[in-house]
Design a protein around this motif. Sequence first.
Motif, PDB file in Angstrom:
ATOM      1  N   ALA A  59       0.824  -1.212   0.000  1.00  0.00           N
ATOM      2  CA  ALA A  59       0.000   0.000   0.000  1.00  0.00           C
ATOM      3  C   ALA A  59       0.856   1.258   0.000  1.00  0.00           C
ATOM      4  N   SER A  60       1.994   1.209   0.700  1.00  0.00           N
ATOM      5  CA  SER A  60       2.873   2.375   0.801  1.00  0.00           C
ATOM      6  C   SER A  60       3.564   2.700  -0.517  1.00  0.00           C
ATOM      7  N   ILE A  61       3.627   1.725  -1.415  1.00  0.00           N
ATOM      8  CA  ILE A  61       4.220   1.987  -2.730  1.00  0.00           C
ATOM      9  C   ILE A  61       3.367   2.973  -3.511  1.00  0.00           C
ATOM     10  N   TYR A  62       2.059   2.876  -3.317  1.00  0.00           N
ATOM     11  CA  TYR A  62       1.123   3.671  -4.111  1.00  0.00           C
ATOM     12  C   TYR A  62       0.936   5.097  -3.586  1.00  0.00           C
ATOM     13  N   THR A  63       0.925   5.252  -2.279  1.00  0.00           N
ATOM     14  CA  THR A  63       0.555   6.557  -1.731  1.00  0.00           C
ATOM     15  C   THR A  63       1.211   6.784  -0.374  1.00  0.00           C
ATOM     16  N   THR A  64       1.322   8.044  -0.009  1.00  0.00           N
ATOM     17  CA  THR A  64       1.829   8.406   1.321  1.00  0.00           C
ATOM     18  C   THR A  64       0.695   8.867   2.237  1.00  0.00           C
ATOM     19  N   ASP A  65      -0.533   8.892   1.706  1.00  0.00           N
ATOM     20  CA  ASP A  65      -1.700   9.292   2.485  1.00  0.00           C
ATOM     21  C   ASP A  65      -2.030   8.187   3.492  1.00  0.00           C
ATOM     22  N   GLU A  66      -1.888   8.458   4.784  1.00  0.00           N
ATOM     23  CA  GLU A  66      -2.046   7.422   5.812  1.00  0.00           C
ATOM     24  C   GLU A  66      -3.464   6.865   5.848  1.00  0.00           C
ATOM     25  N   THR A  67      -4.448   7.711   5.604  1.00  0.00           N
ATOM     26  CA  THR A  67      -5.839   7.235   5.598  1.00  0.00           C
ATOM     27  C   THR A  67      -6.060   6.222   4.483  1.00  0.00           C
TER      28      THR A  67
END
Length: 451
Positions: A344-352
């Motif tokens: 999931a962290s590969i795609y985005t830095t948005d924690e939500t």
Amino acid sequence: MHETTHLKEKWSLMLKIVFPILVTQVALYLVSFFDILMSSRYGSEDLAGVAVGSSLWVPIYTGLAGILLAITPIVAQLVGAKKKDEVKTVVQQGLFLSLALSTLIIFLLFIAIDPILQMMTLEPRVESIARSYVFAMIIGIIPLFAYTVLRSYMDALGKTRITMIITLLSAPINIIFNYLLIFGNFGFPELGGAGAGYASAITYWLIFLIAVGVAHKLQPFRQYELFKNWTSVQFSKWRDISFIGVPIGLSIFAETSIFSAVTLMMSTYSTAVISAHQIALNFTSLLYMIPLSISIGATVLVGYEVGAKRYKDARTYSWLSVGAAVIISFFSACILFFFREQIASIYTTDETVIQLTIQFFVFAALFQLSDAIQAPVQGSLRGYKDVNVTFIMAIISYWVIGLPIGYLLSKYTDFGPFGYWIGLIVGLTAGAITLSARLIRIQRKKREPVL
């Protein structure tokens, strides 16, 4: 391709056929994969817009392009039956049919995209990005469909390594044009999510032109002289292709559109939920390329053996394909479950978005086994040219069982958006069971001829 006598030979030939198909399918999928990934790096609204646009585009493309996949079993059976002189006509008519289907899609998208988007409760910027993305993709429809015909023809001849090499070029081409057109680098216009659509369209044109050159110049394709002495349009051949291809296309549409329908129905949730759902769907679709590739390989191998009336060998290839896919699905499920946060962290830095994606991945891991069974079983049935009942089973499994269950769980339980994924699991499982029963029945009907 060649006749095999021992199980070890069959494993070897299957791997020889399937591995290049896998690389080809992954490379093709990476076009949309990088559209999503690179759009997510530009902004959440662009990710959501591309997600919605892709959800409209993918089922339409895969459904109608699926009709052209009939070229694979038709050509495979012609080669197996040593009727090579008929191959050229089939492929030429397939190219004519691809042009007709492309024109139909372009027309439908132009008249339908705005009414569909207006029915959805999207944020204005997300709606605008989705519309621009779809219109950009229209530019690449004609070459993409024509390439599907050429790729199916090459695969049917067992030259899957050639299509692998051609399609491998699509990923770096797409990444380069995404980099230029999404972010506006090196003086190119900064188009955001819409730039991903233009990048994909350019990529489709380039790989089609490369495929034409290969089919014209290299053996064994050159001996068929595909681009010489064109016959006129033969609607009888269109009918033959469509008789097999339409149920294939509708089956694929029933399967892919269920995921798109879920995405569209989830448009009532927040942008964060839509983004997380699309990320989870994007990565699990990448993993699905493995059973899908085994499915295509099963169509080639089973079709070749059926054409030669070696039904015992066709049956063996069918279940070898299922066994291989099931084993691999176990590792896919482990990857999804144990590395869900890292992915999931590969795609985005948005924690939500990351936390929501992690939850979606848990459900995605659960339907890996069902996917692994139903995909190669469908491929084997296509090798037998048994496609009509398969389509009906797909409709019932996904739309009559899966989607209603997902809707009820999302609206009337605490599962919320995750209820749709539970519905997907139920639908895929139902499909795997019913399709397997159908394959067993067809195999019982097909026996070795008595000498």
